[in-house]
Design an enzyme around this catalytic site. Structure first.
Site, PDB file in Angstrom:
ATOM      1  CG  ASP A  58      -1.650   1.216   1.466  1.00 15.94           C
ATOM      2  OD1 ASP A  58      -2.310   1.651   0.501  1.00 15.94           O
ATOM      3  OD2 ASP A  58      -1.607   1.781   2.577  1.00 15.94           O
ATOM      4  CG  ASP A  88      -1.745   7.558   0.433  1.00 12.84           C
ATOM      5  OD1 ASP A  88      -0.920   8.469   0.310  1.00 12.84           O
ATOM      6  OD2 ASP A  88      -2.605   7.310  -0.423  1.00 12.84           O
TER       7      ASP A  88
HETATM    8  C1  G6P Z   1      -5.403   6.012  -0.404  1.00  8.82           C
HETATM    9  C2  G6P Z   1      -5.609   6.747   0.918  1.00  8.82           C
HETATM   10  C3  G6P Z   1      -7.044   7.232   1.032  1.00  8.82           C
HETATM   11  C4  G6P Z   1      -7.428   8.038  -0.202  1.00  8.82           C
HETATM   12  C5  G6P Z   1      -7.283   7.190  -1.444  1.00  8.82           C
HETATM   13  C6  G6P Z   1      -7.634   7.943  -2.725  1.00  8.82           C
HETATM   14  O1  G6P Z   1      -6.011   4.774  -0.329  1.00  8.82           O
HETATM   15  O2  G6P Z   1      -5.316   5.909   2.014  1.00  8.82           O
HETATM   16  O3  G6P Z   1      -7.160   8.011   2.196  1.00  8.82           O
HETATM   17  O4  G6P Z   1      -8.776   8.500  -0.096  1.00  8.82           O
HETATM   18  O5  G6P Z   1      -5.939   6.744  -1.518  1.00  8.82           O
HETATM   19  O6  G6P Z   1      -6.669   8.932  -2.941  1.00  8.82           O
HETATM   20  P1  G6P Z   1      -6.665   9.993  -4.119  1.00  8.82           P
HETATM   21  O7  G6P Z   1      -5.256  10.494  -4.132  1.00  8.82           O
HETATM   22  O8  G6P Z   1      -7.038   9.268  -5.383  1.00  8.82           O
HETATM   23  O9  G6P Z   1      -7.671  11.036  -3.787  1.00  8.82           O
HETATM   24 MG    MG Z   2      -2.769   3.092   3.600  1.00  4.81          MG
END
Ligand code: G6P
Ligand code: MG
Length: 210
Positions: A7, A9
């Site tokens: 993953d 983030d």
């Molecule tokens: C990751 C983060 C989420 C976020 C998602 C979409 O999974 O953990 O918190 O909402 O990405 O991110 P984006 O950059 O496409 O808005």
């Molecule tokens: Mg994450």
């Protein structure tokens, strides 16, 4: 185990605070209550699904058009904040762990719901590092659906049973389990009943992936 799917983030780098600032700005502007606890529920969840969670506290209904405009506005704020990221935002521990896993012969991939994955990897100096990237731009369902990890395994040419998923989100561990992957959890993800390995920090991967 032949491959490790990370993953992004909360595992490779820490963008939670930027997501929080950007969502908070949007919520405040619209008079919607939002706090860190609600922000924690957004981990691993797509941008539009995150907005739906935020709108649970709204006092009125929003049209699809309004929601799309809100998501775009949040992303514009978020992308501005991402521009401040640099290779200094990649910790030595994560960097060394990734390099050691590669030396040990593992294929390495990203499995993230974020549509900003490639920008973030570029900012932190990992633009060309991974063997495959599966992200918010190639999926139709975000975590806890396993699609993003199944696509990562497919891009690597490996079976789910031969890949380890590394996650910090409950939704991510669920996605890994449902996709037939072993998982290694960090932070709150260690509390998921289906997590295979509980880690204190990313260097613990060097014990799991011998
Ligand atoms: C990751 C983060 C989420 C976020 C998602 C979409 O999974 O953990 O918190 O909402 O990405 O991110 P984006 O950059 O496409 O808005
Ligand atoms: Mg994450």
């Amino acid at each position: 185990m032949k491959a490790v799917i990370f993953d992004l983030d909360g595992v490779i780098c820490f963008t939670d605070k930027y997501h929080y600032i950007a969502w908070k700005k949007l919520a405040d502007k619209n008079g919607i209550y939002f706090d860190e606890e609600i922000n924690n529920r957004l981990r691993g969840v797509s941008r539009m699904d995150s907005l739906e969670i935020i709108l649970e506290r709204a006092e009125r209904e929003y049209s699809l058009e309004e929601k799309e405009a809100m998501a775009a506005e949040k992303n514009a704020t978020y992308v501005e904040l991402l521009k401040e990221m640099s290779p200094a935002d990649l910790s030595d521990e994560v960097k060394n762990t990734l390099e050691e896993l590669r030396t040990r012969g593992y294929k390495l991939a990203i499995g993230s719901s974020s549509k900003n994955t490639k920008m973030i990897l570029g900012q932190i100096g990992l633009g060309d590092f991974f063997d495959a990237i599966s992200d918010g731009t190639n999926i139709t369902k975000s975590k806890p659906d396993p699609e993003v990890f199944l696509k990562a395994a497919e891009f690597l040419g490996e079976k789910p049973g031969d890949c380890l998923v590394v996650e910090d989100a409950m939704a991510g561990i669920q996605a890994a389990f449902d996709g037939g992957f072993e998982s290694a959890g960090l932070g709150e993800a260690t509390g998921h009943p289906q997590v295979t390995h509980k880690m204190d920090s990313s260097k613990d991967l060097l014990e799991i992936c011998k």
